[in-house]
Write an enzyme that holds these catalytic residues in place. Structure first.
Site, PDB file in Angstrom:
ATOM      1  CG  ASN A   8      -2.587  -4.599 -13.945  1.00 37.97           C
ATOM      2  OD1 ASN A   8      -1.714  -5.062 -14.738  1.00 37.97           O
ATOM      3  ND2 ASN A   8      -3.834  -4.074 -14.475  1.00 37.97           N
ATOM      4  CB  CYS A   9      -0.776 -10.260 -11.674  1.00 36.21           C
ATOM      5  SG  CYS A   9      -0.857 -11.869 -10.766  1.00 36.21           S
ATOM      6  CG  ASP A  10      -3.962  -8.493  -6.402  1.00 37.20           C
ATOM      7  OD1 ASP A  10      -3.511  -7.353  -6.822  1.00 37.20           O
ATOM      8  OD2 ASP A  10      -5.065  -8.570  -6.024  1.00 37.20           O
TER       9      ASP A  10
END
Length: 105
Positions: A8-10
């Protein structure tokens, strides 16, 4: 090619989208192999530790003072992301230089 990061890290998602042939390894779930940690620390030194991260800010002082490899084993999310491993090299972060090197247009 393997991208070590968080699902979920952009920034990791941007890298994965630009590198569809790469596989994402979520370091919170799967950890980071010691061989990769050792190579990353030899290549990038203390830059591997993201001292601006929420994880870092939540650490106790004694944890911050651990050797980098031990800290990353205990708290892999404190690693600067993404760490990209190719057959020939390691890349840390998703900067313009890394993108130019890895993205085939």
């Amino acid at each position: 090619m393997i991208i070590f990061g968080l699902k979920n890290c952009d920034t990791c998602r941007k890298a994965l989208k630009s590198l569809p042939q790469a596989e994402l390894v979520d370091v919170r779930l799967d950890g980071i192999p010691d061989s990769v940690l050792t190579a990353a620390l030899e290549t990038f030194g203390d830059a591997v530790i993201n001292t601006r991260s929420k994880t870092w800010r939540g650490l106790e002082e004694h944890e911050r003072n651990l050797p980098a490899i031990d800290l990353l084993r205990l708290h892999p999310a404190v690693m600067k992301r993404p760490l990209i491993a190719t057959e020939a090299s390691l890349y840390l972060g998703w900067h313009r230089e890394t993108q130019q090197e890895l993205v085939v247009t």
